[in-house]
Scaffold this motif. Structure first.
Motif, short mmCIF file in Angstrom:
data_model
loop_
_atom_site.label_atom_id
_atom_site.label_comp_id
_atom_site.label_asym_id
_atom_site.label_seq_id
_atom_site.Cartn_x
_atom_site.Cartn_y
_atom_site.Cartn_z
N PHE A 179 -20.86 57.47 -21.91
CA PHE A 179 -19.80 56.58 -22.43
C PHE A 179 -20.00 56.34 -23.93
CE2 PHE A 179 -18.63 52.22 -23.67
CZ PHE A 179 -17.25 52.38 -23.65
N ALA A 235 -17.87 48.40 -28.07
CA ALA A 235 -17.72 47.63 -26.84
C ALA A 235 -19.06 47.54 -26.09
CB ALA A 235 -16.68 48.31 -25.94
N PHE A 236 -19.17 46.57 -25.22
CA PHE A 236 -20.15 46.55 -24.12
C PHE A 236 -21.62 46.63 -24.54
CE2 PHE A 236 -16.78 49.32 -21.67
CZ PHE A 236 -15.86 48.29 -21.75
N ALA A 263 -13.89 43.86 -27.12
CA ALA A 263 -14.43 44.22 -25.80
C ALA A 263 -15.92 43.90 -25.70
CB ALA A 263 -14.17 45.70 -25.52
N TYR A 295 -7.52 44.40 -30.63
CA TYR A 295 -6.38 45.23 -30.24
C TYR A 295 -5.23 44.23 -30.05
CZ TYR A 295 -9.70 49.01 -29.09
OH TYR A 295 -10.67 49.98 -29.14
N PHE A 335 -4.96 54.91 -24.81
CA PHE A 335 -6.41 55.02 -24.78
C PHE A 335 -6.78 56.51 -24.78
CE2 PHE A 335 -10.57 54.29 -22.49
CZ PHE A 335 -11.12 53.49 -23.48
N ARG A 359 -11.28 60.41 -22.49
CA ARG A 359 -12.68 60.82 -22.62
C ARG A 359 -13.12 61.45 -21.32
NH1 ARG A 359 -13.23 55.04 -25.33
NH2 ARG A 359 -11.76 55.46 -26.99
N HIS A 392 -12.11 56.49 -35.02
CA HIS A 392 -12.66 55.88 -33.80
C HIS A 392 -13.83 56.72 -33.26
CE1 HIS A 392 -10.90 52.65 -31.03
NE2 HIS A 392 -12.03 52.97 -30.42
N ARG A 429 -12.92 59.28 -30.64
CA ARG A 429 -12.65 58.85 -29.26
C ARG A 429 -11.16 58.68 -28.98
NH1 ARG A 429 -17.44 56.60 -26.96
NH2 ARG A 429 -16.51 54.78 -25.95
C1 LIG Z 1 -13.51 49.98 -23.79
C2 LIG Z 1 -12.75 50.11 -25.07
C3 LIG Z 1 -11.88 48.90 -25.29
C4 LIG Z 1 -13.66 50.33 -26.21
C5 LIG Z 1 -13.97 51.77 -26.45
O1 LIG Z 1 -14.61 52.48 -25.73
C6 LIG Z 1 -13.46 52.34 -27.65
O2 LIG Z 1 -12.71 51.63 -28.32
O3 LIG Z 1 -13.80 53.47 -27.96
#
Ligand SMILES: CC(C)CC(=O)C(=O)O
Ligand SMILES: Cc1cc2nc3c(=O)[nH]c(=O)nc-3n(C[C@H](O)[C@H](O)[C@H](O)COP(=O)(O)O)c2cc1C
Length: 362
Positions: free
Chosen positions: A32, A87-88, A116, A136, A168, A171, A250, A253
């Motif tokens: 991820f 994120a995360f 996030a 966002y 989105f 991926r 990004h 991504r």
């Molecule tokens: C989970 C998403 C909001 C964040 C992410 O992976 C991204 O922005 O690349």
């Protein structure tokens, strides 16, 4: 050779931290963090574009006294490097965003907190001076306004609105791994509303410049747009009263096939006013990449994945180490280029074919 602190197992570069993170992370989570959209060609191109840029150092310039200090939207930063929003963080390390925030604070650099985040934005802000909040923009404008108010109350110094995500990015690693939800106990804490209900982050395909204009009217906080690659969009951003830009794809991504950020930067730098805050992220892995970015017109760089590697490898200390490795490399690279401060790095240090014609001196 000067005595160095090269000990067996010591991390000497961000690549070492990356390798170490890979040994401790769950492979699905490592995917991820590392992954990008489609064939991941843009993620690779970001690295390649920096590597391609050759420098033309200046010599005999007395670089004995150097300072990396700079200022971003009025906040002093110890160097022109900031933490791009990711994120995360609790997926990388249980200490999560507060650990990252403390490392940013100790290093004297700005942290951009992701919408996030797995920690409430107020809690992250308690650990670091004037962070920025990434957003966002949500179709539910009341909810966005609510987040903006919270950011203002919590002492955030700017809003970073991500504009490269009408949908989105796909991926494939995550699809293959079936990684769609955070593991037990972790959630996007800022998406929990007052009633305690967890919302989804919506990627709003309907956004237009009107949304930027509306946000501009709702808040006095500086607004930066993240994910601008086209000079015409940079011009529109300036016209809409935006205070700064992230030249970013990004980390590859979102749109696979998008231009590498080091390649996009000069075109954007050419159309914004002198001194306009311009941050570039995507593929910055060495101090020399920071030199390259500044020479191409950036005010500062952002790092995404390296922060997560540091966090995974050693929590707060790991993030700090990533920042200190970059600082050491940047300081040395500046000296070797003949610059005493970030402000002294310009197109002059780029190999001729990369800089604008200068009337025959090139
Ligand atoms: C989970 C998403 C909001 C964040 C992410 O992976 C991204 O922005 O690349
Ligand atoms: C795991 C991960 C999560 C990310 N999350 C966000 C996010 O929540 N919001 C955002 O605007 N950008 C996000 N990004 C993009 C980063 O802000 C940044 O643009 C990118 O990582 C820079 O490239 P680098 O990883 O090569 O340094 C994320 C990137 C990664 C790798």
């Amino acid at each position: 050779m000067p005595a160095t602190d090269v000990l067996p197992g010591k991390r000497l570069s961000l690549a070492d931290v990356e390798r170490e993170a890979a040994t401790v992370l769950d492979p699905v989570h490592a995917d991820f963090f590392a992954g990008a959209a489609g064939d991941e060609s843009t993620a690779r191109a970001n690295l390649a574009a920096f590597e391609r840029i050759r420098l033309r150092p200046r010599v005999l310039r007395d670089v004995s006294a150097r300072s990396l200090a700079t200022s971003l939207l009025g906040r002093p930063n110890s160097m022109p490097v900031l933490l791009s929003p990711t994120a995360f963080h609790r997926l990388a390390h249980p200490a999560g965003e507060p650990a990252t925030a403390r490392a940013a604070e100790a290093a004297g650099v700005t942290m951009v907190v992701s919408m996030a985040a797995t920690t409430r934005l107020e809690e992250v802000a308690a650990h670091t001076t004037r962070p920025w909040l990434q957003l966002y923009l949500q179709p539910d404008q009341d909810f966005t306004r609510h987040l903006v108010r919270r950011a203002g109350r919590a002492g955030y110094g700017a809003l970073v609105v991500t504009v490269d995500s009408p949908v989105f990015g796909r991926r494939e690693r995550d699809h293959r791994n079936g990684f769609h939800d955070l593991p037990g106990g972790l959630r996007c804490e800022n998406l929990v509303d007052d009633a305690g209900v967890l919302r989804d982050i919506v990627m709003d395909a309907g956004l237009t410049w009107d949304a930027v204009a509306r946000l501009r009217e709702t808040t006095d906080l500086p607004i930066l747009l993240k994910g601008v690659l086209h000079p015409d969009d940079a011009r529109l951003a300036v016209e809409h009263g935006v205070d700064g830009l992230f030249v970013s794809n990004h980390g590859g991504r979102q749109l696979d096939g998008a231009i590498a950020t080091a390649d996009a930067l000069p075109g954007v730098a050419a159309v914004v006013p002198q001194g306009f805050p311009l941050i570039v992220d995507g593929g910055v892995r060495r101090g020399i990449d920071v030199v390259r970015a500044l020479a191409l017109g950036a005010t500062a760089v952002g790092i995404g994945r390296p922060v997560l590697w540091g966090l995974a490898a050693a929590g707060q200390d790991g993030v700090r180490e990533v920042l200190e490795l970059l600082r050491t490399e940047l300081d040395e690279a500046m000296a070797l280029c003949g610059a005493r401060s970030p402000g002294e790095l310009g197109p002059d240090v780029l190999a001729p074919h990369l800089s604008a014609p200068t009337g025959g001196t090139a």
